[in-house]
Design a protein around this motif. Sequence first.
Motif, PDB file in Angstrom:
ATOM      1  N   THR A   1      28.802  -8.378 -31.835  1.00 46.61           N
ATOM      2  CA  THR A   1      28.509  -8.151 -30.419  1.00 46.61           C
ATOM      3  C   THR A   1      29.400  -9.012 -29.545  1.00 46.61           C
ATOM      4  O   THR A   1      29.977  -8.528 -28.562  1.00 46.61           O
ATOM      5  CB  THR A   1      27.022  -8.428 -30.112  1.00 46.61           C
ATOM      6  OG1 THR A   1      26.221  -7.533 -30.882  1.00 46.61           O
ATOM      7  CG2 THR A   1      26.712  -8.246 -28.635  1.00 46.61           C
TER       8      THR A   1
ATOM      9  N   MET B   1      32.924  -7.609 -29.622  1.00 46.23           N
ATOM     10  CA  MET B   1      33.046  -6.337 -28.914  1.00 46.23           C
ATOM     11  C   MET B   1      32.918  -6.525 -27.400  1.00 46.23           C
ATOM     12  O   MET B   1      33.663  -5.905 -26.643  1.00 46.23           O
ATOM     13  CB  MET B   1      32.011  -5.335 -29.426  1.00 46.23           C
ATOM     14  CG  MET B   1      32.319  -4.855 -30.830  1.00 46.23           C
ATOM     15  SD  MET B   1      31.122  -3.658 -31.433  1.00 46.23           S
ATOM     16  CE  MET B   1      31.638  -2.190 -30.534  1.00 46.23           C
TER      17      MET B   1
ATOM     18  N   LYS C   1      37.795  -2.679 -24.073  1.00 47.21           N
ATOM     19  CA  LYS C   1      37.897  -1.360 -24.714  1.00 47.21           C
ATOM     20  C   LYS C   1      36.749  -1.128 -25.690  1.00 47.21           C
ATOM     21  O   LYS C   1      36.339   0.015 -25.895  1.00 47.21           O
ATOM     22  CB  LYS C   1      39.244  -1.228 -25.442  1.00 47.21           C
ATOM     23  CG  LYS C   1      40.422  -1.175 -24.506  1.00 47.21           C
ATOM     24  CD  LYS C   1      41.713  -1.076 -25.273  1.00 47.21           C
ATOM     25  CE  LYS C   1      42.888  -1.106 -24.312  1.00 47.21           C
ATOM     26  NZ  LYS C   1      44.159  -1.064 -25.019  1.00 47.21           N
ATOM     27  N   GLN C   2      36.254  -2.188 -26.307  1.00 46.03           N
ATOM     28  CA  GLN C   2      35.157  -2.070 -27.269  1.00 46.03           C
ATOM     29  C   GLN C   2      33.789  -2.214 -26.612  1.00 46.03           C
ATOM     30  O   GLN C   2      32.800  -1.694 -27.124  1.00 46.03           O
ATOM     31  CB  GLN C   2      35.295  -3.141 -28.358  1.00 46.03           C
ATOM     32  CG  GLN C   2      36.507  -2.969 -29.240  1.00 46.03           C
ATOM     33  CD  GLN C   2      36.410  -1.726 -30.099  1.00 46.03           C
ATOM     34  OE1 GLN C   2      35.346  -1.395 -30.618  1.00 46.03           O
ATOM     35  NE2 GLN C   2      37.500  -1.012 -30.233  1.00 46.03           N
TER      36      GLN C   2
ATOM     37  N   LYS D   1      32.300  -0.925 -24.214  1.00 46.60           N
ATOM     38  CA  LYS D   1      31.574   0.297 -23.863  1.00 46.60           C
ATOM     39  C   LYS D   1      30.843   0.914 -25.062  1.00 46.60           C
ATOM     40  O   LYS D   1      29.970   1.748 -24.888  1.00 46.60           O
ATOM     41  CB  LYS D   1      32.517   1.315 -23.227  1.00 46.60           C
ATOM     42  CG  LYS D   1      33.639   1.776 -24.121  1.00 46.60           C
ATOM     43  CD  LYS D   1      34.594   2.688 -23.372  1.00 46.60           C
ATOM     44  CE  LYS D   1      35.826   2.979 -24.215  1.00 46.60           C
ATOM     45  NZ  LYS D   1      36.836   3.680 -23.458  1.00 46.60           N
ATOM     46  N   TYR D   2      31.195   0.484 -26.265  1.00 47.17           N
ATOM     47  CA  TYR D   2      30.552   1.025 -27.466  1.00 47.17           C
ATOM     48  C   TYR D   2      29.355   0.201 -27.938  1.00 47.17           C
ATOM     49  O   TYR D   2      28.689   0.570 -28.899  1.00 47.17           O
ATOM     50  CB  TYR D   2      31.563   1.143 -28.611  1.00 47.17           C
ATOM     51  CG  TYR D   2      32.682   2.095 -28.283  1.00 47.17           C
ATOM     52  CD1 TYR D   2      32.448   3.460 -28.146  1.00 47.17           C
ATOM     53  CD2 TYR D   2      33.976   1.622 -28.067  1.00 47.17           C
ATOM     54  CE1 TYR D   2      33.468   4.336 -27.827  1.00 47.17           C
ATOM     55  CE2 TYR D   2      35.007   2.493 -27.751  1.00 47.17           C
ATOM     56  CZ  TYR D   2      34.743   3.844 -27.629  1.00 47.17           C
ATOM     57  OH  TYR D   2      35.754   4.696 -27.313  1.00 47.17           O
TER      58      TYR D   2
ATOM     59  N   ASP E   1      25.783  -0.903 -28.235  1.00 50.98           N
ATOM     60  CA  ASP E   1      24.471  -0.301 -27.976  1.00 50.98           C
ATOM     61  C   ASP E   1      23.607  -1.359 -27.301  1.00 50.98           C
ATOM     62  O   ASP E   1      23.193  -2.338 -27.931  1.00 50.98           O
ATOM     63  CB  ASP E   1      23.844   0.154 -29.288  1.00 50.98           C
ATOM     64  CG  ASP E   1      22.507   0.846 -29.108  1.00 50.98           C
ATOM     65  OD1 ASP E   1      21.919   0.772 -28.004  1.00 50.98           O
ATOM     66  OD2 ASP E   1      22.037   1.458 -30.087  1.00 50.98           O
TER      67      ASP E   1
END
Length: 162
Positions: A118, A121, A126-127, A129-130, A132
């Motif tokens: 986490t 990211m 860029k990461q 947004k993925y 959860d």
Amino acid sequence: MKSRIKRLLKLASVIVFPAVALATSLPARALTPADQKEVQNFTLTDDFLKRFEAAAAEGGARAEENDPKKAAAMLSSIDAMSASIAKTPASKAALDRHGLTPRQAALGAIVLMRVQMTDEMLADPKQAKYVDKAKIPSAENMAFYHAHKAEIVKAFQRGKDD
């Protein structure tokens, strides 16, 4: 990013077992809602990290299960993962020596990997947004990770080099 995740998965397989490594690499839906809640409620502590690293240093916490179908069955719940860990004598003995249960080890490994992934990211627009949002570790666990980041990263680096 992929190489970091591979290093994390390798450390989890060395520290705990392939079941935990697989659980952290699969989508969150691989665990039941009750298990997800338990993961979210697990709190990392200095004591846990010290014991977890000590058990990992013994190198005995390895699972014997390599069959993908059986591994998938182990991922059906934290109960199944814990039972798999408990069935592996070297893993169980290493955890017992350091005062951890198979369940604590499985939960802690999942949480440690989630906080690191986490953090990485969220640091990359860029990461980010993925990520959860429902699976972001607690603020306490993220703060623990940041306070112990160098130690945790070093431990994961040892796992990569083994």
